[in-house]
Design a protein around this motif. Structure first.
Motif, short mmCIF file in Angstrom:
data_model
loop_
_atom_site.label_atom_id
_atom_site.label_comp_id
_atom_site.label_asym_id
_atom_site.label_seq_id
_atom_site.Cartn_x
_atom_site.Cartn_y
_atom_site.Cartn_z
N MET A 10 47.67 35.36 26.36
CA MET A 10 47.87 35.18 27.77
C MET A 10 48.14 33.85 28.17
N THR A 11 49.04 33.66 29.16
CA THR A 11 49.51 32.24 29.51
C THR A 11 49.05 32.09 30.98
N THR A 12 49.13 31.21 31.47
CA THR A 12 48.83 30.83 32.93
C THR A 12 49.88 31.23 33.79
N SER A 13 50.97 31.52 33.32
CA SER A 13 52.12 32.33 34.15
C SER A 13 52.04 33.76 33.89
N THR A 14 51.37 34.35 33.46
CA THR A 14 51.18 35.83 33.04
C THR A 14 50.97 36.62 34.55
N ALA A 15 51.94 37.35 34.99
CA ALA A 15 51.72 38.25 36.03
C ALA A 15 50.68 39.17 35.88
N LEU A 16 49.42 38.96 36.86
CA LEU A 16 48.42 40.23 36.70
C LEU A 16 48.82 41.33 37.58
N ALA A 17 47.95 42.44 36.97
CA ALA A 17 48.26 43.74 37.53
C ALA A 17 46.98 43.97 38.35
N SER A 18 47.11 44.60 39.42
CA SER A 18 45.77 45.00 40.33
C SER A 18 45.08 46.08 39.54
N GLY A 19 43.78 45.92 39.38
CA GLY A 19 43.01 47.25 38.86
C GLY A 19 42.92 46.66 37.48
N ASP A 20 43.72 45.92 36.64
CA ASP A 20 43.42 45.76 35.31
C ASP A 20 42.41 44.84 34.71
#
Length: 158
Positions: free
Chosen positions: A1-11
């Protein structure tokens, strides 16, 4: 995972630290991403009479979670006791820590009408008639006794 990875709510995400070939136990975190609230809605021009001493709390929008700002970019909300003056104020909704787009609301402060004090004969005997009268246009006249109770018949207040 990189610092620019988009996060998903609830994950749930795990992080570990490796130092001198020794890895930490993973730390789990669940990400909650709150939506940006919709902008406040309501009357974008609001008028007040100066005699009512309007303040920030006098401004009304259709939502209750509204903060008011002096400009579109101000970071500090205005206090509720802040007196209003002619000009623009900016409303934003704050829901779960997220701030909406700001909406400009134009405030117009109307001058209070002036009235010339009446000169009445005093004292007056009970048998005498006193005429109360004011000449004014484009306004409603309300007669009261000592500013309290409305006089039903101003021509015969008793």
């Amino acid at each position: 995972m990189t610092t620019s990875t988009a996060l998903a709510s609830g994950d749930t995400y795990s992080v570990t630290l490796t130092q001198s070939n020794c890895e930490s136990i993973g730390s789990l975190s669940t990400v909650i991403i709150n939506a940006i609230p919709i902008e406040p809605t309501g009357d974008l021009t609001q008028s007040f009479c100066e005699s009512s001493n309007p303040t920030i709390t006098s401004l009304v929008m259709n939502q209750t979670d509204v903060q008011w700002y002096a400009s579109a970019t101000a970071s500090t909300p205005l206090p509720g006791v802040q007196p209003l003056s002619n000009g623009s104020y900016f409303a934003a909704r704050i829901v779960d820590g997220c701030v909406s787009v700001r909406v400009a609301v134009e405030v117009l402060i109307q001058a209070a009408p002036s009235i010339t004090p009446m000169t009445l004969p005093s004292p007056v005997c009970a048998t005498e008639e006193v005429q109360l009268g004011v000449t004014i246009s484009n306004a409603t006249v309300l007669w009261t006794e000592d500013g309290a109770g409305t006089i039903a018949n101003p021509n015969n207040p008793s």
